[in-house]
Design a protein around this motif. Structure first.
Motif, short mmCIF file in Angstrom:
data_model
loop_
_atom_site.label_atom_id
_atom_site.label_comp_id
_atom_site.label_asym_id
_atom_site.label_seq_id
_atom_site.Cartn_x
_atom_site.Cartn_y
_atom_site.Cartn_z
N THR A 107 2.01 6.60 -6.99
CA THR A 107 1.03 7.55 -7.50
C THR A 107 1.57 8.98 -7.45
O THR A 107 1.42 9.76 -8.40
CB THR A 107 -0.28 7.45 -6.69
OG1 THR A 107 -0.78 6.11 -6.80
CG2 THR A 107 -1.31 8.43 -7.19
N ALA A 108 2.27 9.33 -6.34
CA ALA A 108 2.84 10.67 -6.22
C ALA A 108 3.92 10.90 -7.28
O ALA A 108 3.98 11.95 -7.93
CB ALA A 108 3.41 10.87 -4.82
N ALA A 109 4.77 9.90 -7.48
CA ALA A 109 5.84 10.03 -8.48
C ALA A 109 5.27 10.09 -9.89
O ALA A 109 5.76 10.84 -10.75
CB ALA A 109 6.81 8.87 -8.35
N PHE A 110 4.22 9.33 -10.13
CA PHE A 110 3.59 9.31 -11.46
C PHE A 110 3.03 10.69 -11.80
O PHE A 110 3.18 11.18 -12.93
CB PHE A 110 2.49 8.25 -11.47
CG PHE A 110 1.69 8.21 -12.74
CD1 PHE A 110 2.23 7.68 -13.90
CD2 PHE A 110 0.38 8.69 -12.77
CE1 PHE A 110 1.49 7.64 -15.06
CE2 PHE A 110 -0.36 8.65 -13.93
CZ PHE A 110 0.19 8.12 -15.08
N ARG A 111 2.39 11.33 -10.82
CA ARG A 111 1.83 12.67 -11.06
C ARG A 111 2.95 13.68 -11.31
O ARG A 111 2.84 14.55 -12.18
CB ARG A 111 0.98 13.10 -9.88
CG ARG A 111 -0.33 12.32 -9.77
CD ARG A 111 -1.04 12.61 -8.45
NE ARG A 111 -2.29 11.87 -8.34
CZ ARG A 111 -2.95 11.69 -7.21
NH1 ARG A 111 -2.47 12.21 -6.07
NH2 ARG A 111 -4.09 11.02 -7.19
N TYR A 116 -4.44 0.33 -11.20
CA TYR A 116 -3.40 0.45 -10.18
C TYR A 116 -2.99 1.90 -9.99
O TYR A 116 -2.81 2.39 -8.86
CB TYR A 116 -2.19 -0.40 -10.57
CG TYR A 116 -1.03 -0.27 -9.61
CD1 TYR A 116 0.09 0.49 -9.93
CD2 TYR A 116 -1.06 -0.90 -8.37
CE1 TYR A 116 1.16 0.61 -9.05
CE2 TYR A 116 0.00 -0.78 -7.47
CZ TYR A 116 1.10 -0.03 -7.82
OH TYR A 116 2.14 0.09 -6.95
N VAL A 117 -2.85 2.64 -11.09
CA VAL A 117 -2.47 4.06 -11.02
C VAL A 117 -3.47 4.84 -10.19
O VAL A 117 -3.11 5.74 -9.42
CB VAL A 117 -2.35 4.65 -12.44
CG1 VAL A 117 -2.26 6.18 -12.40
CG2 VAL A 117 -1.14 4.07 -13.17
N HIS A 118 -4.75 4.48 -10.31
CA HIS A 118 -5.79 5.21 -9.59
C HIS A 118 -6.16 4.55 -8.26
O HIS A 118 -7.20 4.88 -7.66
CB HIS A 118 -7.04 5.32 -10.48
CG HIS A 118 -6.80 6.20 -11.68
ND1 HIS A 118 -6.37 5.70 -12.89
CD2 HIS A 118 -6.91 7.54 -11.83
CE1 HIS A 118 -6.24 6.70 -13.75
NE2 HIS A 118 -6.56 7.84 -13.14
N GLY A 119 -5.33 3.62 -7.79
CA GLY A 119 -5.54 3.03 -6.46
C GLY A 119 -6.71 2.10 -6.37
O GLY A 119 -7.23 1.88 -5.27
N ALA A 146 0.83 -1.21 0.00
CA ALA A 146 0.00 0.00 0.00
C ALA A 146 0.86 1.25 0.00
O ALA A 146 0.58 2.23 -0.72
CB ALA A 146 -0.93 -0.02 1.22
N GLU A 147 1.94 1.25 0.80
CA GLU A 147 2.82 2.41 0.84
C GLU A 147 3.53 2.60 -0.50
O GLU A 147 3.72 3.72 -0.97
CB GLU A 147 3.84 2.25 1.96
CG GLU A 147 4.67 3.52 2.18
CD GLU A 147 5.60 3.38 3.37
OE1 GLU A 147 5.46 2.40 4.12
OE2 GLU A 147 6.47 4.23 3.52
#
Length: 490
Positions: free
Chosen positions: A20-24, A52-55, A13-14
């Motif tokens: 996600t933060a790095a992708f943005r 996966y990108v959107h959790g 999860a972490e």
């Protein structure tokens, strides 16, 4: 960044939040991300990656790491971090990465250090790399791996342990029975010295290709350092000795080249017995980019004749002399030093790597064998000259051809003549049977040589007393040849 946590679910999860933060930040589109991910071997579908990108879904650790790799590479290429400018570029005086730090620990640590300290220096290098390193050296009988730390830990059997298998097959192997451990062959060039025990923090580290590469670099440098430091101290050598050598054995062992060496697709490997009371057998070789020069010699238990003959051979070879000049140097030197009655048999040979052309001269010695396609081809049966020491004239050199994957086998009569308790000699047929078995095993050349000597020992069922030597030359194809470091980067 490596995520550490209490459970695999929490770490996953972490990792997803971090991704996600790095992708943005990267500003990538999902389609571009999926294309790059697919290009590096990912097999999850576009919709799975998008979720996966959107959790909205979870992926395996392998897929999560591959997606993280794609994003991190993009950030490395496109990040525009501003820094204060210097008038010119300056190099960092200290290493900033774990693998380079580990190598520097070895190089700096060994400077003016006694050979006995090398295991401690290796442990410090492991600390810099984030692993725990323990050096195990193979004994000279090649039966067990002995810890070089002097802690009294029991040796590891070469034939029944994972560490032994890593040594025998020249392959890095992992175990998880007590703690996650990687066993990596410890080599000087391609000569087997032992194994490096690598304790890693977590089982997942065993599958980390980057960590394996870093440990391989350390193992290679450590192998060279073990050989170098052994020349000026006895600490590591004593680890490998299970009994004391006799003075005659010390004389001949000090003259022998490394037991295994290779250039390109040609490997030479040899073994001599008895390891602690060697009296009259020697072997030698010299490798260049284009050719190998080879010698096997039996001085019938006379170490002074063997040492003198080896010196005469090397003197002529170093002066650029060919086989005839080498043979004449041997003959004249033995006659001048010892007179009549001190004899030695030998085979001298030259192998051209590109053409496979083999030129050889047999001075009263057992005929070498050629293994081809798993069977013994005709022995090298050209007419034999008289043994050295009888005043013979040397005028003719024989020729043959060695093909890729051929095995060229030299041996002394101690191999075939060694008897069992009932007096039956080991014999040529048993030697050929061991070679045939090894031909289908896929073992590297030094392991084949070890298996020959092991078979002779088991046949004799006692400590060998008469000298017995075998030397194997293999011309490998490209798929079998040991890879060069530059090959591994491709």
């Amino acid at each position: 960044m490596v995520i550490q946590g209490s459970s695999g679910r929490d770490r996953a999860a972490e990792q997803q939040r971090s991704f996600t933060a790095a992708f943005r930040t990267a500003g990538l589109g999902v389609e571009e991300l999926w294309t790059e991910y697919f290009g590096v071997g990912g097999d999850a579908g576009f919709l799975e990656v998008d979720a996966y990108v959107h959790g909205m879904t979870a992926l395996s650790a392998r897929d999560r790491d591959m997606l993280a790799h794609v994003v991190n590479e993009y950030l490395d290429l496109h990040a525009d971090a501003r820094r204060a400018a210097y008038s010119r570029p300056f190099r960092n005086p200290r290493p900033t990465t774990p693998p380079l730090s580990a190598l520097v620990e070895l190089v700096d640590g060994v400077h003016l250090a006694a050979p006995d300290r090398l295991p401690v220096i290796a442990h410090a290098a492991g600390t810099a790399l984030g692993v725990e390193l323990t050096v195990h050296l193979v004994d000279y009988e090649q039966r067990a791996l002995r810890p070089a730390t002097g802690t009294g830990a029991p040796p590891l059997d070469l034939d029944t342990t994972t560490a032994g298998r890593a040594f025998r097959e020249l392959e890095a192997l992992a175990t998880t029975d007590r703690s996650p451990t990687l066993w990596m062959p410890l080599l000087d060039g391609i000569e087997r010295l032992g194994v490096l025990e690598i304790g890693v923090p977590e089982p997942e580290d065993l599958r980390d290709p980057g960590l394996r590469a870093h440990c391989r670099w350390v193992a290679r440098l450590l192998g060279h350092l073990i050989t170098i430091t052994t020349h000026y101290g006895d600490g590591l050598d004593r680890t490998r000795l299970t009994e004391n050598r006799t003075p005659n054995a010390e004389l001949l062992w000090s003259l022998l080249p490394p037991r295994t060496a290779g250039v390109g697709d040609v490997v030479v490997s040899a073994a001599v017995e008895p390891r602690y009371d060697l009296r009259g057998d020697v072997f030698d070789y010299a490798l260049s980019e284009t050719a190998a020069q080879l010698l096997i010699l039996d001085a019938a238990g006379d170490e002074l004749v063997a040492a003198t003959a080896l010196a005469a051979y090397r003197s002529a070879r170093h002066a650029g002399g060919g086989l005839l000049e080498q043979a004449r140097s041997l003959e004249s030197t033995l006659a001048g030093r010892f007179g009549a009655g001190r004899l030695a048999t030998a085979v001298l040979a030259e192998l051209d790597f590109d053409s496979g052309r083999l030129r050889y001269l047999n001075a009263g010695h057992i005929e070498p064998l050629i293994m081809r396609g798993g069977t013994v081809a005709d022995p090298l049966g050209a007419e034999r000259h008289a043994a050295f020491g009888l005043g013979a004239e040397f005028e003719v050199v024989a020729e043959d051809k060695i093909h890729p994957e051929d095995w060229l086998v030299f041996h002394t009569d101690g191999i075939t003549a060694t008897p069992d308790p009932g007096g039956e000699p080991f014999g040529l047929e048993r030697l050929i049977e061991v070679l045939r078995r090894e031909a289908g095993s896929g073992h590297p050349p030094p392991e084949t040589v070890r298996q020959v000597v092991t078979a002779v020992r088991e046949h004799h069922r006692a400590v060998l007393r008469a000298d017995a030597t075998v030397m194997l030359v293999r011309k490998l194809d490209r798929a079998t040849a040991p890879r060069r470091p530059e090959d591994e980067r491709r």
